[in-house]
Design a protein around this motif. Structure first.
Motif, short mmCIF file in Angstrom:
data_model
loop_
_atom_site.label_atom_id
_atom_site.label_comp_id
_atom_site.label_asym_id
_atom_site.label_seq_id
_atom_site.Cartn_x
_atom_site.Cartn_y
_atom_site.Cartn_z
N ILE A 20 0.83 -1.20 0.00
CA ILE A 20 0.00 0.00 0.00
C ILE A 20 0.86 1.25 0.00
CG2 ILE A 20 -1.49 1.37 1.52
CD1 ILE A 20 -3.15 -1.05 1.97
N VAL B 165 -3.16 0.30 6.62
CA VAL B 165 -4.38 -0.45 6.38
C VAL B 165 -5.15 -0.47 7.70
CG1 VAL B 165 -5.37 -2.63 5.59
CG2 VAL B 165 -3.07 -1.98 4.88
N SER C 125 -6.36 7.13 1.48
CA SER C 125 -5.72 6.53 0.32
C SER C 125 -6.23 7.18 -0.96
CB SER C 125 -6.03 5.03 0.27
OG SER C 125 -5.71 4.48 -0.99
N GLY D 123 -5.69 -0.06 -3.80
CA GLY D 123 -4.31 0.15 -3.39
C GLY D 123 -3.51 -1.11 -3.15
N PRO D 124 -4.03 -2.07 -2.38
CA PRO D 124 -3.24 -3.28 -2.13
C PRO D 124 -2.91 -4.05 -3.41
CG PRO D 124 -5.01 -3.09 -0.52
CD PRO D 124 -5.26 -2.03 -1.56
#
Length: 310
Positions: free
Chosen positions: A120, A140, A288, A294-295
């Motif tokens: 991330i 996260v 984010s 994102g991941p």
């Protein structure tokens, strides 16, 4: 011919996702697939979920397209040398050979592995909310709380791959017991399930983060207090990290991070209250820039942008 694609895999405490991602960080339409994980799943069921998500993503590989590699991000702890994952919130996996299992599904293709928080952080630095940041904390906040670091414009290396895992630093003013064995860990205070659990001790009758979000939006005082408590813990943890690392940005993603905009407002307020140091107060706590992609984008960066991990 189209540019090479990466198969990105993101394994977490609630779900595993897989998708095809191009060299600009774009996810190929129709390639993103999700399967359940969870604390009660068996090791075999988890392996089946990973395999199903990967096969479904690969079914979307365009004809003639080149698969450049596989990037895996996993909730931690991990062992980057052994290629194993031991996610705290998935007890069926302890020292689980995740890399070997994925490699067997995609033979002959290079496989790279990192903790999800680092993925991330790198994704936010590459194409997200931290493109102007040399020193960045990616977080996260979801079923658990994880993190990763970009320092000097590169993902911060660590011997086991767990560097930046901010979920298990202790947060001042809290004493909640954590599954890791500690007390007052950020994850024990601010993760979605633990925030809901705290709210229930105060009389809240909902059972999920979604219930808490609805109640917060409706002005329920217990939900408001629960989000303030979680956000304050996030902010205190970020302030401690900024003291140590002189951070430009903390980019916060994960499902529970979106429970309410108030979560990050409380985090920012906690930083301001925590310290008189201007270099700490300058840290920008932002959502984010990539949402829940994102991941996966960060996992793909292991293939497309390995220079950002060195």
């Amino acid at each position: 011919m189209s540019s090479p694609l990466a198969l990105a895999v993101d394994f977490g405490g609630t779900k595993v996702e897989a998708a095809l991602v191009d060299a600009t960080g774009g996810i190929t339409a129709g390639s993103r697939h999700r399967r359940p994980t969870g604390a009660t799943s068996t090791a075999d069921a988890l392996d089946a979920s990973v395999a199903d998500a990967i096969r479904a993503a690969l079914d979307a590989l365009p004809e003639g397209a080149d698969l450049a590699g596989v990037g895996i991000g996993s909730a931690g702890p991990i062992d980057i040398v052994a290629g194993t994952a031991s996610p705290l919130n998935v007890p069926a996996w302890r020292g689980h050979p995740l890399v070997d299992r994925v490699r067997a599904l995609v033979p002959g293709v290079p496989v790279a592995f990192a903790i999800d928080g680092l993925c991330i952080a790198v994704a936010e630095h590459w194409v997200g909310a931290g493109r102007d940041a040399s020193n960045l904390l990616g977080m996260v906040v979801s079923t658990g709380v994880g993190g990763g670091l970009v320092l000097g414009g590169r993902g911060a290396p660590s011997p086991t791959g767990n560097g930046g895992h901010i979920g298990h630093i202790e947060v001042g003013g809290f004493d909640d017991a954590c599954a890791c064995g500690g007390r007052g860990c950020l994850e024990a205070v601010a993760s979605g399930p633990r925030t809901v659990a705290w709210a229930r001790t105060q009389g809240f009758t909902g059972t999920t983060g979604e219930d808490l979000a609805v109640a917060h939006a409706a002005g329920d005082p217990i939900a408001i207090a629960a989000v303030e408590r979680a956000g304050t813990a996030v902010g205190r943890a970020v302030a401690s990290a900024a003291n140590l690392l002189d951070l430009d940005v903390a980019a916060v993603g994960g499902g529970f991070s979106r429970v309410s905009p108030a979560l990050l407002e409380h985090a920012r307020a906690a930083v301001a209250e925590h310290t008189a140091f201007d270099f700490v107060r300058r840290v920008r706590i932002v959502p984010s820039g990539l949402g829940d992609e994102g991941p996966l984008i960060g996992a793909a960066a292991l293939v497309h942008r390995p220079d950002l991990f060195s």
